[in-house]
Design an enzyme around this catalytic site. Structure first.
Site, PDB file in Angstrom:
ATOM      1  N   TYR A   1      32.247 -25.671  62.218  1.00  0.00           N
ATOM      2  CA  TYR A   1      31.168 -26.403  62.847  1.00  0.00           C
ATOM      3  C   TYR A   1      30.007 -26.667  61.888  1.00  0.00           C
ATOM      4  O   TYR A   1      30.204 -27.144  60.801  1.00  0.00           O
ATOM      5  CB  TYR A   1      30.717 -25.707  64.139  1.00  0.00           C
ATOM      6  N   HIS A   2      28.803 -26.315  62.262  1.00  0.00           N
ATOM      7  CA  HIS A   2      27.629 -26.709  61.507  1.00  0.00           C
ATOM      8  C   HIS A   2      26.904 -25.497  60.923  1.00  0.00           C
ATOM      9  O   HIS A   2      26.519 -24.606  61.659  1.00  0.00           O
ATOM     10  CB  HIS A   2      26.658 -27.470  62.407  1.00  0.00           C
TER      11      HIS A   2
END
Length: 101
Positions: A38-39
């Site tokens: 993800y981030h």
């Protein structure tokens, strides 16, 4: 996970991972098999002392007229999606940008 209550749910180990490995081997296995999902966030510490990248208003220390207003300055990783905390941070810090003229 090695307790008998998990016996019906436990699957075979993956990619050669063995819990009995020495710490150095576990670290090597983790580095070879773990990845970022993800981030990323919380990479530029926000705070009030000389060890931080930005102050509480997102102003980058030592750089005039530059602010960081993104997930990188979150104080810790979120246990959920970064969308809501990033919007909250941007909404709050944009007030300071607007009032600075």
């Amino acid at each position: 996970m090695a307790q008998s209550a998990w016996d019906k749910l436990r699957c075979p180990t993956l990619d050669g991972y063995q819990a009995e490995l020495p710490d150095d081997d576990l670290v090597a296995w983790t580095r070879a098999n773990a990845s970022m999902q993800y981030h990323p966030c919380s990479t530029c510490a926000m705070g009030a002392d000389d060890t931080t990248v930005t102050d509480q208003e997102g102003r980058v220390n030592g750089v005039r007229s530059l602010r960081a207003v993104d997930a990188s300055i979150l104080p810790s990783e979120s246990s959920g999606n970064l969308n809501a905390p990033t919007i909250m941070l941007a909404e709050k810090l944009s007030d300071g940008v607007k009032s600075a003229g």
